[in-house]
Scaffold this motif. Structure first.
Motif, short mmCIF file in Angstrom:
data_model
loop_
_atom_site.label_atom_id
_atom_site.label_comp_id
_atom_site.label_asym_id
_atom_site.label_seq_id
_atom_site.Cartn_x
_atom_site.Cartn_y
_atom_site.Cartn_z
N LEU A 38 8.79 -23.98 -1.39
CA LEU A 38 7.96 -23.79 -2.58
C LEU A 38 6.98 -22.67 -2.33
O LEU A 38 6.14 -22.75 -1.41
N LEU A 39 7.08 -21.61 -3.10
CA LEU A 39 6.09 -20.53 -3.08
C LEU A 39 5.04 -20.90 -4.11
O LEU A 39 5.27 -20.79 -5.31
N THR A 40 3.91 -21.39 -3.64
CA THR A 40 2.89 -21.91 -4.54
C THR A 40 2.28 -20.79 -5.38
O THR A 40 2.54 -19.60 -5.17
N TRP A 41 1.44 -21.17 -6.32
CA TRP A 41 0.93 -20.26 -7.35
C TRP A 41 0.38 -18.98 -6.75
O TRP A 41 -0.47 -19.01 -5.85
N HIS A 42 0.87 -17.85 -7.25
CA HIS A 42 0.43 -16.54 -6.78
C HIS A 42 0.79 -15.51 -7.85
O HIS A 42 1.43 -15.82 -8.85
N GLU A 43 0.38 -14.28 -7.63
CA GLU A 43 0.73 -13.20 -8.55
C GLU A 43 0.84 -11.90 -7.77
O GLU A 43 0.36 -11.78 -6.64
N HIS A 44 1.51 -10.92 -8.38
CA HIS A 44 1.71 -9.62 -7.76
C HIS A 44 1.14 -8.52 -8.64
O HIS A 44 1.20 -8.60 -9.87
N ARG A 45 0.63 -7.49 -7.99
CA ARG A 45 0.17 -6.32 -8.72
C ARG A 45 1.34 -5.57 -9.36
O ARG A 45 1.23 -5.01 -10.45
N ARG A 46 2.46 -5.57 -8.69
CA ARG A 46 3.66 -4.89 -9.16
C ARG A 46 4.51 -5.82 -10.02
O ARG A 46 4.40 -7.04 -9.94
N HIS B 202 0.81 -1.22 0.00
CA HIS B 202 0.00 0.00 0.00
C HIS B 202 0.84 1.27 0.00
O HIS B 202 0.33 2.37 -0.24
N LEU B 203 2.14 1.15 0.27
CA LEU B 203 3.00 2.33 0.37
C LEU B 203 3.14 3.02 -0.99
O LEU B 203 3.08 2.36 -2.03
N PRO B 204 3.35 4.34 -1.00
CA PRO B 204 3.41 5.07 -2.27
C PRO B 204 4.73 4.90 -3.03
O PRO B 204 4.83 5.35 -4.16
N ALA B 205 5.72 4.27 -2.43
CA ALA B 205 7.03 4.13 -3.08
C ALA B 205 6.90 3.37 -4.39
O ALA B 205 6.22 2.35 -4.48
N GLU B 206 7.58 3.88 -5.43
CA GLU B 206 7.56 3.19 -6.73
C GLU B 206 8.23 1.83 -6.65
O GLU B 206 7.84 0.89 -7.36
N VAL B 207 9.25 1.71 -5.81
CA VAL B 207 10.02 0.48 -5.69
C VAL B 207 10.07 0.05 -4.23
O VAL B 207 10.41 0.85 -3.35
N SER C 192 14.46 -8.99 -3.72
CA SER C 192 13.38 -8.68 -4.65
C SER C 192 13.16 -7.18 -4.72
O SER C 192 13.35 -6.45 -3.73
N LEU C 193 12.77 -6.74 -5.89
CA LEU C 193 12.27 -5.38 -6.08
C LEU C 193 10.86 -5.50 -6.61
O LEU C 193 10.63 -6.15 -7.64
N TYR C 194 9.90 -4.91 -5.91
CA TYR C 194 8.52 -4.88 -6.37
C TYR C 194 8.25 -3.47 -6.88
O TYR C 194 8.34 -2.50 -6.11
N ILE C 195 7.95 -3.35 -8.17
CA ILE C 195 8.00 -2.06 -8.85
C ILE C 195 6.64 -1.72 -9.45
O ILE C 195 6.02 -2.55 -10.12
N GLU C 196 6.21 -0.48 -9.22
CA GLU C 196 4.96 -0.03 -9.85
C GLU C 196 5.11 -0.11 -11.37
O GLU C 196 6.11 0.34 -11.94
N PRO C 197 4.15 -0.72 -12.06
CA PRO C 197 4.27 -0.91 -13.51
C PRO C 197 4.57 0.37 -14.29
O PRO C 197 5.33 0.35 -15.26
#
Length: 252
Positions: free
Chosen positions: A28-36, A11-16, A83-88
């Motif tokens: 095992l990180l089972t099936w999932h997806e990210h918004r970023r 929820h944070l406003p940071a781009e990265v 990991s880097l989670y980045i706003e599209p």
């Protein structure tokens, strides 16, 4: 930020959002997806990434680019990640399918530094500049073809995923065709339509990908014997031709 969940920070406003995580062997990180968009770097170990389209093997000191909204699972073989989670919107050039990439020494050091940032790093000029430099470096990455196409049609997908989990040189086209209740000719024709290569060529590439985690602890000679190659030279030639790098470069 270390060993925290993306859900706590998304929820944070940071781009990265830089997050470093240590995983027990075999996680095992089972099936999932990210918004970023996700830049998933293996500082150590090997990661096995699957989507509906294919499978990617990520050796240590390489990374995989995962597009936003892509359903995937990851098996961690003794892995420590950054990991880097980045706003599209911040990475409009991001690929539409996963890619394994080389990570240069400068970017590795930047990732180490970013892991120590606080959640409110954007309020500090130096930290914001560090992340801005990371984004510049990401745009210069070089792809490594450590992937294999997965067919999206039954029973081909199940046969291929099973083979990836345990490659066996004794498997034949005839055996796969019987399992699919098809003639060998019809099976081979449809398999090629779905993957772009013959079943035998696909299995050969899958075995070469299976060599990557083995090379962390075994010699090239040992791995070539395990995978049924006539000699270490034959294995090294096939590996280098498929992936544009020698197997010796993956020894740790």
């Amino acid at each position: 930020m270390r060993n925290v969940s993306l859900a706590e920070l998304d929820h944070l406003p940071a781009e990265v959002l830089p997050i470093a995580t240590d995983y027990p062997p075999g996680t095992l990180l089972t099936w999932h997806e990210h918004r970023r968009a996700q830049f998933l770097y293996a500082a150590t170990g090997t990661m096995l990434v699957e989507t509906g389209e294919g499978a990617w093997t990520v050796p240590g000191e390489r990374a995989v680019l995962i597009p936003p909204g892509t359903r995937h699972q990851v098996r961690m073989l003794d892995v420590r990640t950054s990991s880097l989670y980045i706003e599209p919107d911040a990475v409009p050039w991001w690929p539409r399918s996963c890619r394994v990439v080389e990570v240069a020494p400068l970017l590795r050091e930047l990732l180490l530094a970013a892991a120590d940032l606080d959640a409110d790093y954007a309020s500090r000029d130096r930290d914001g500049a560090l992340v801005a430099l990371i984004l510049c470096e990401l745009a210069t990455l070089t792809e490594v073809p450590l992937h294999i196409v997965l067919p999206h049609e039954a029973p081909f997908d199940e046969l291929c995923r099973r083979y990836l989990a345990g490659p066996d040189i004794a498997v034949t086209n005839a055996a796969w065709a019987r399992a699919a209740s098809m003639s060998e000719r019809a099976f081979t024709r449809r398999f090629r339509q779905l993957t772009g290569e013959s079943p035998a060529a696909w299995r050969a590439r899958a075995r070469l990908l299976a060599a990557i985690p083995l090379l962390r602890h075994k010699s090239v000679t040992q791995v070539s014997e395990l995978l049924g190659y006539s000699s270490p030279a034959a294995f090294s030639y096939a590996f280098s031709r498929a992936f544009s790098l020698p197997p010796s470069s993956l020894r740790h």
